[in-house]
Design an enzyme around this catalytic site. Structure first.
Site, PDB file in Angstrom:
ATOM      1  N   LYS A   1       0.821  -1.215   0.000  1.00  0.00           N
ATOM      2  CA  LYS A   1       0.000   0.000   0.000  1.00  0.00           C
ATOM      3  C   LYS A   1       0.858   1.269   0.000  1.00  0.00           C
ATOM      4  CE  LYS A   1      -0.670   0.231   5.028  1.00  0.00           C
ATOM      5  NZ  LYS A   1       0.126   1.438   5.240  1.00  0.00           N
ATOM      6  N   THR A   2       1.987   1.244   0.708  1.00  0.00           N
ATOM      7  CA  THR A   2       2.848   2.435   0.724  1.00  0.00           C
ATOM      8  C   THR A   2       3.393   2.704  -0.676  1.00  0.00           C
ATOM      9  OG1 THR A   2       3.478   1.949   3.011  1.00  0.00           O
ATOM     10  CG2 THR A   2       4.851   3.516   1.801  1.00  0.00           C
TER      11      THR A   2
ATOM     12  N   GLU B   1      -3.877   4.180   6.293  1.00  0.00           N
ATOM     13  CA  GLU B   1      -4.450   3.544   7.490  1.00  0.00           C
ATOM     14  C   GLU B   1      -5.839   4.099   7.804  1.00  0.00           C
ATOM     15  OE1 GLU B   1      -3.009   1.057   8.564  1.00  0.00           O
ATOM     16  OE2 GLU B   1      -0.835   1.243   8.380  1.00  0.00           O
TER      17      GLU B   1
END
Length: 736
Positions: free
Chosen positions: A32-33, A218
């Site tokens: 995801k990063t 997040e």
């Protein structure tokens, strides 16, 4: 040119979609990063100015990593990109809008310790003892009220029994102290911008126009206030991308609302949803265990992690007799892993449900001489000596900061007491001047020794403030405080045993200040104090040092290790007993176990004790969560029956829910199989005069008397010809 060929198909589609709101469901270890940073880079290369992009995450460590990755992808420095935590971004907005919103720009951010001091001060002023209303209870009520946007008047309508009126009054006084001190607590940092943006249309329009695009990491951890802020800033543009995983929502206890991510598709129009399910971290075996556990939750968005890393070591389930036995066997297993697999200590982590579980490990780690670090212990900036020095600088920065004033004027010990402090506070209030200015009026307020002591204190403040006016470096300000207060001599006199460590910490503070100088366009002192107030335990953790890491499962989210040990996965501890009667809490506990599982890259170990003493009662036996993992990928490591410390007829004798070594595990327990009430061991009822116990040092003994209850239970035990008083809270006693 941005190379998107390194992304898989769902990742690339998520990066390329910039026309409207998007939800990226990113499973653990799914990159995801990488997606977030590539999307930022694509926006910049597409013509969006970096300073018109807002990227929000939950830790400074994650924010710095994100900024570094963006610069690496673009191969150019990115100036003025708004990347930070919710609290950091909101603090920045508050400082920029301070004059427009009638706030003091040099406000102080009160951390948990500061909040505790304010609450104790409020209760003292109200003449309330902790027996009537405990400070920790009031603190939790205030936090919840703020997270729910409840004023004291609105809180008055909520029933707290006979304490309702008192709680409302204390809440009012708490807000007044913060306002008078020019301070915000952590909740205020989020709440105030939302309130002001809702109150002032011109401010709202200004900030909505400031950002062309908003990205949120997040997202499953956002609370009500954070979600309100995001919706306000997004406005009607719809240019928002949120990334998260509902299966990793584990912060309900601090206000996180899983419904934010579950309801995102209905809250925004024309949302595109992308599912990232390919995991790049863990083996197939580990992911099979994780998927098998989390699918038992009903309140989730469908997804299933998969990986190209086929196979992998089976999950090792370690059955232990007690928490001490658990610590010994885990550390022996770690030593074996180091020897056989060549792992370093930093490649391994021990995770647990509650902070108290670290005690058993620490004692044995120290005995074996194994280097370790506990993440989530005392933060560097929360250490006594650091807070002592910074209290002076906080007070100079904000001359109405009542908490920093009270700490600095009484440190080091100069004989100035509570009455002197109260007299200065009263003088400042009566004359409508700052606390700082009041300390300069010692001649008018005091006589004799008190006058001289307060005048000397003010002299230290003034000399430091003068250095600040002359643009001396931050380190010079701290060094001046240390020199003028005689702080080093104070430590040597009152804390000789740990003076070297504390002085080394102070040197580290000076170094941090030197490095921070001239790194911001803001006033250096204001910016530095704001930054250190928002440093979390994980932010200050050095993951490059070769030491064994211990931390709670909550602290571990976002991290990964080649080898993971999850300790105490047992009945009565994980899941916590309180979750047995609340399906939402039980599902959050299961998500927490899922998070622990997915921290592991290569090997996963899960342990439980057959008997563990907790708060005056016993827990023990395998947790239901262990039985939710597939039996064919689990190996059992259990001691043979000849080593058992428990007689077969003992009421503490328990059989494992699993067959012995290396046999397939069958799913033997479901949630409904657990008794809904725990045996009541409170009051020391398990220790009866006349019964026998075994002490790890003194051996077998007979209980002759039992007094106290719970943690205060004290036993008188006869060992041979001698009697000793034993607190079961601090020692492992087993029936003998």
């Amino acid at each position: 040119m941005l190379d998107l060929d390194t992304l898989n198909t769902p990742q690339r589609e998520a990066v390329e979609h910039t026309d409207g709101p998007s939800l990226i469901l990113a499973g653990a270890g799914s990159g995801k990063t990488r997606v977030l940073t590539y999307k930022i880079a694509k926006l910049v290369l597409g013509g969006v100015k970096p300073w018109r992009i807002l990227a929000v995450t939950f830790t400074n460590k994650a924010a710095k990593e994100m900024a570094s990755r963006v610069e690496s992808i673009l191969n150019i420095p990115v100036q003025n990109l708004w990347i930070g935590t919710f609290h950091g971004i909101c603090a920045r907005i508050l400082r920029m809008e301070a004059e427009n919103w009638n706030f003091k720009r040099d406000f102080t951010i009160y951390d948990d310790d500061d909040q505790n001091k304010v609450i104790k001060k409020v209760l003292k002023n109200l003449g309330v003892t902790k027996e009537t209303l405990h400070p920790s209870k009031l603190k939790q009520i205030i936090k919840k009220a703020k997270n729910d946007f409840l004023s004291p008047d609105e809180l008055e309508g909520i029933t707290y029994g006979n304490d309702s009126e008192l709680i409302t009054k204390a809440y009012e006084q708490y807000l007044k102290v913060l306002s008078d001190s020019g301070a915000f607590d952590f909740e205020d940092l989020l709440i105030r911008p939302v309130e002001m943006l809702e109150k002032y249309p011109e401010s709202r329009e200004k900030w909505q126009n400031k950002f062309d695009y908003i990205l949120v990491d997040e997202f499953q951890d956002t609370n009500k206030t954070q979600y309100m802020l995001l919706k306000i800033l997004t406005g009607d543009s719809g240019r928002i991308t949120v990334v998260g995983d509902d299966d990793q929502s584990i912060y309900k206890w601090r206000g996180a609302n899983i419904q934010n991510i579950l309801g995102f598709e209905s809250d925004f129009k024309d949302v595109r949803t992308f599912r990232l399910e390919q995991n790049y971290r863990s083996t197939e075996v580990i992911l099979n265990a994780a998927n098998s556990v989390v699918k038992n939750n009903t309140g989730r968005m469908a997804k299933k992690l998969w990986t190209s890393r086929k196979g992998g070591d089976n999950i090792k389930v370690i059955e232990c007799y007690s928490d001490r036995d658990e610590a010994e066997r885990i550390l022996s297993s770690i030593e074996t892993e180091q020897s056989e697999k060549g792992l370093k200590l930093k490649d391994i982590v021990i995770l647990y449900r509650t902070n108290a579980q670290s005690r058993s490990f620490e004692e044995i780690l120290i005995r074996r001489g194994i280097k370790y670090v506990i993440v989530g212990g005392t933060r560097f900036y929360n250490r006594m000596e650091i807070k002592d020095i910074l209290a002076y600088l906080h007070f100079i920065n904000n001359p109405n900061d009542v908490v920093s004033f009270a700490r600095s004027i009484t440190t080091p010990k100069t004989g100035i007491g509570a009455k002197t402090v109260e007299a200065i506070e009263e003088y400042a209030e009566d004359n409508n001047i700052s606390l700082y200015d009041a300390t300069g009026k010692a001649d008018e307020i005091f006589s004799g020794a008190a006058r001289a002591k307060v005048a000397a204190y003010h002299s230290i403040l003034k000399s430091t403030a003068d250095l600040r006016k002359n643009n001396s470096g931050l380190d010079r300000l701290a060094l001046n405080v240390i020199d003028k207060t005689g702080y080093e001599a104070h430590l040597k006199k009152y804390d000789p045993e740990s003076v070297d460590d504390r002085l080394n910490n102070i040197k580290e503070l000076i170094t941090a200040m030197e490095e921070f100088d001239n790194t911001t366009e803001e006033d250096d002192l204001t910016a530095f104090l704001a930054e250190v107030s928002l440093v979390s335990a994980v932010d200050s953790w050095d993951d490059d040092t070769d030491v064994l890491t211990l931390m709670t499962l909550h602290s571990a989210k976002g991290l990964e290790f080649p080898s993971v040990y999850i300790a105490g996965v047992e009945y009565g501890l994980f899941p916590l007993p309180s979750s047995f009667e609340d399906q939402e809490e039980l599902e959050e506990e299961r998500r927490l176990f899922y998070v622990g599982i997915t921290r592991a890259e290569d090997t996963l170990h899960v342990s439980y004790a057959l008997s563990r003493m907790r708060h005056g009662s016993y827990s023990g036996g395998a947790s239901m969560f262990i039985s939710e993992m597939p039996g064919d990928i689990i190996d059992i490591d259990a001691p043979g029956p000849q080593k058992s410390k428990f007689p077969q007829n003992s009421k503490f004798s328990q059989k494992s829910n699993f067959p012995r070594r290396n046999q397939p595990v069958q799913k033997t327990l479901d949630y409904e199989d657990y008794p809904q009430e725990f045996p009541d061991y409170e009051g020391g009822s398990q220790y009866r005069p006349g019964s026998f116990v075994r002490h790890p040092t003194f051996g077998r003994g007979k209980i002759t008397a039992c007094t106290g209850t719970g943690d205060k239970t004290t036993l008188t035990i006869r060992f041979g010809s001698k009697e000793k008083k034993i607190r079961p809270k601090y020692v492992d006693l087993v029936p003998a």
